[in-house]
Design an enzyme around this catalytic site. Structure first.
Site, mmCIF file in Angstrom:
data_model
loop_
_atom_site.group_PDB
_atom_site.id
_atom_site.type_symbol
_atom_site.label_atom_id
_atom_site.label_comp_id
_atom_site.label_asym_id
_atom_site.label_seq_id
_atom_site.Cartn_x
_atom_site.Cartn_y
_atom_site.Cartn_z
ATOM 1 C CB CYS A 57 -0.940 0.017 1.200
ATOM 2 S SG CYS A 57 -1.531 -1.610 1.682
ATOM 3 C CG HIS B 45 -6.255 1.856 0.615
ATOM 4 N ND1 HIS B 45 -5.099 2.357 0.048
ATOM 5 C CD2 HIS B 45 -5.852 0.849 1.428
ATOM 6 C CE1 HIS B 45 -4.061 1.674 0.495
ATOM 7 N NE2 HIS B 45 -4.485 0.751 1.324
#
Ligand SMILES: [Zn+2]
Lengths: 388, 145
Positions: free
Chosen positions: A83, A337
């Site tokens: 991420c 996200h």
């Protein structure tokens, strides 16, 4: 060697079910960054393509993107740290420019998560954890972060209500960010209303409302050396400090479940390099993949003492008008996200804030901003400090 | 002639509800589980103790390891009860993943399904117990000490 500046930023809308392929998705963030920088594609000397590979059907997307975006025959490569991939991309681009090897480098982050089901997506993200020793027990990202929520609650007396307040804040700004995937309001009461999806259990003590929204999206950040930045940018934003760290992938190798050590270490490095302290930060983007992650970030970055994070959100000091505004673009919780695009989108938000171009989300005249971007469950940590 | 065809040692595929690994140098871990023993490794070069077990020591770079049983009790460091599961684990729901702190090392695993939810407290003493799952896979869980 001179300074390194950010001359262009771009982000696609973060959406569910992007109606196009990954190269078309990447084009959206790229086009906006090129327009923002007021340069031509040929001015870019190299590109770094960032995503988390477990979602991609395309192997080695760098070449495909470089061709589609007109970035050939310049060098390109693919980079991942889950991420935090595009923040790691910024770090690599910084060193390419700082070394003098290239003048202008583009960091393109993307993720198209909608091609697979939510359960499959969780299983794939879970494989960013220790597949030999943890995945056989049936692990998922929310459960890992939930173990840190539990640890934080036991150590500092933090409550699920404190975490709910972080989601309420995120939704406040998600509503005014036209690029956010989740535009609806979230109230504190929803967390105790059994009829509201927000109150549904996911992995104790985390509830649905504590978890970020999956999304498809892309981002682009264009960095340049001092000379080009000064020539091209009316409102230059400089990279003042960069920090990065890693930790044991297996939870058995962690010292504490009440903080992310990578964030603390990366923050320390970035503050040191920039020559600033947490008090000097005027606006921050932190990696709130789960509410507990934002709460820990307050403490790990020094905005609050260990255990003091809950007071910061209770007193609304991390709202736009507070002493340290955090995630006033909706954060990962509401903005969404899309793994590989997230860091670049966070950087974009801070660049726009520092230029005074954040519109309704604008914080009052910030001079120094911070981006905290975490890969995996505190496996990788990147902190970047930007200034005018 | 007389040479036996070398068989693939893929014992590790028997670990956990679904194993994502089959071939590893510490496959004897599975034989110990079959004997009801949960084992880590100790580096003979520098004495460092590893759980999960490793074939190689990052500290002194030795690959000379001995097996050491995870014994006694550990303190529950943290846990989470899952209401959703990844693909392949749905039949196990609900279940809790946890970390036990043995002092010198920590162990990641699951809390035994029969430990009542209201009796699970961070800081409590628990012990790791080897079990066989309904699908025949080998596993270990944490029980109240
Ligand atoms: Zn050793």
């Amino acid at each position: 060697m001179g300074k390194v500046g950010i001359i262009g930023v771009g982000q696609s809308a973060f959406v569910r079910g992007y109606p196009g392929s990954i190269r078309e998705l990447a084009f959206e963030g790229f086009k906006e960054a090129i327009a923002d920088a007021q340069i031509e594609t040929k001015d870019i000397d190299a590109s770094i393509i960032c995503s988390a590979p477990e979602y991609d059907k395309q192997r080695s997307p760098a070449g495909v993107f470089a061709e589609y975006l007109g970035l050939i025959p310049q060098p390109t490569c693919y980079l991942e740290s889950l991420c935090s991939s595009s923040s790691m991309g910024l770090r690599m681009a910084y060193s390419l420019v700082k070394s003098g090897l290239h003048d202008v480098v583009a960091i393109i982050g993307f993720q198209k998560m909608s091609e697979i089901s939510s359960a499959e997506s969780q299983e794939r993200m879970g494989r960013g954890a220790d597949i030999q020793w943890e995945s056989p027990f049936g692990t998922m990202m929310p459960a890992y972060y939930a173990m840190f929520a539990r640890g934080h609650m036991e150590t500092y007396g933090t409550s699920p209500d404190d975490l709910a307040l972080i989601r309420v804040k995120a939704a406040t700004y998600g509503q005014i960010n036209e690029k956010a995937v989740y535009r609806k309001p979230v109230t504190f009461e929803m967390f105790s209303d059994p009829e509201s999806p927000m109150s549904g259990p996911v992995a104790s003590p985390l509830r649905v409302g504590d978890c970020c929204a999956n999304a498809d999206g892309s981002s682009c950040v264009i960095v340049a050396n001092e000379e080009k930045t000064k020539a091209l940018s009316k409102k230059p934003v400089w990279i003042l400090g960069l920090g990065a760290a890693s930790a044991s992938v297996n939870m058995a190798g962690r010292d504490a479940f009440s903080r992310l050590e990578v964030a603390r270490l990366a923050g320390e490095q970035a503050y040191g390099m920039a020559g600033v302290t947490p008090k000097d930060i005027d606006v921050a983007e932190v990696h709130d993949c789960f509410t507990i992650a934002e709460l820990m970030a307050y403490e790990n970055l020094g905005f609050a003492e260990p255990g003091g994070g809950k007071e910061l959100i209770k007193s609304k000091e991390t709202y736009k008008e507070g002493c340290i505004p955090v995630n006033v673009d909706g954060g990962l919780l509401s903005k969404g996200h899309p793994i590989g695009a997230t860091g670049g989108a966070q950087i974009r938000t801070i660049v726009l804030q520092l230029r005074g171009e954040a519109g309704e989300m604008q914080v009052k005249e910030p001079g120094v901003g911070l981006v905290h971007n975490i890969g995996g469950v505190g496996l990788y940590g990147n902190v970047s400090i930007l200034g005018r | 002639m007389g040479k036996k065809k070398k068989e693939v040692d893929d014992r590790f595929k028997k670990f956990g509800t679904v194993s994502f690994t089959s071939i590893t140098k510490i496959n004897d871990f599975i034989d110990y589980l079959e004997q009801g023993k949960l084992m880590g490794t100790r580096c003979k070069g520098c004495g460092i103790l590893f759980f999960p077990p490793r074939a190689d020591c990052y500290k002194c770079l030795s690959s000379d390891m001995e097996w050491v049983e995870v014994s006694g009790t550990g303190k529950l460091a943290t846990y989470s009860k899952l209401e959703y599961a990844p693909i392949g684990f749905g039949d196990d729901l609900p279940y809790a993943i946890a970390v036990l702190d043995y002092g010198d090392y920590k162990v990641f695993g699951r809390i035994a399904g029969d430990v009542p939810q209201d009796e699970i407290k961070v800081g409590m003493q628990m012990k790791a117990v080897v079990n066989t799952l309904p699908n025949g896979q080998l596993n270990y869980v944490f029980e109240k000490a």
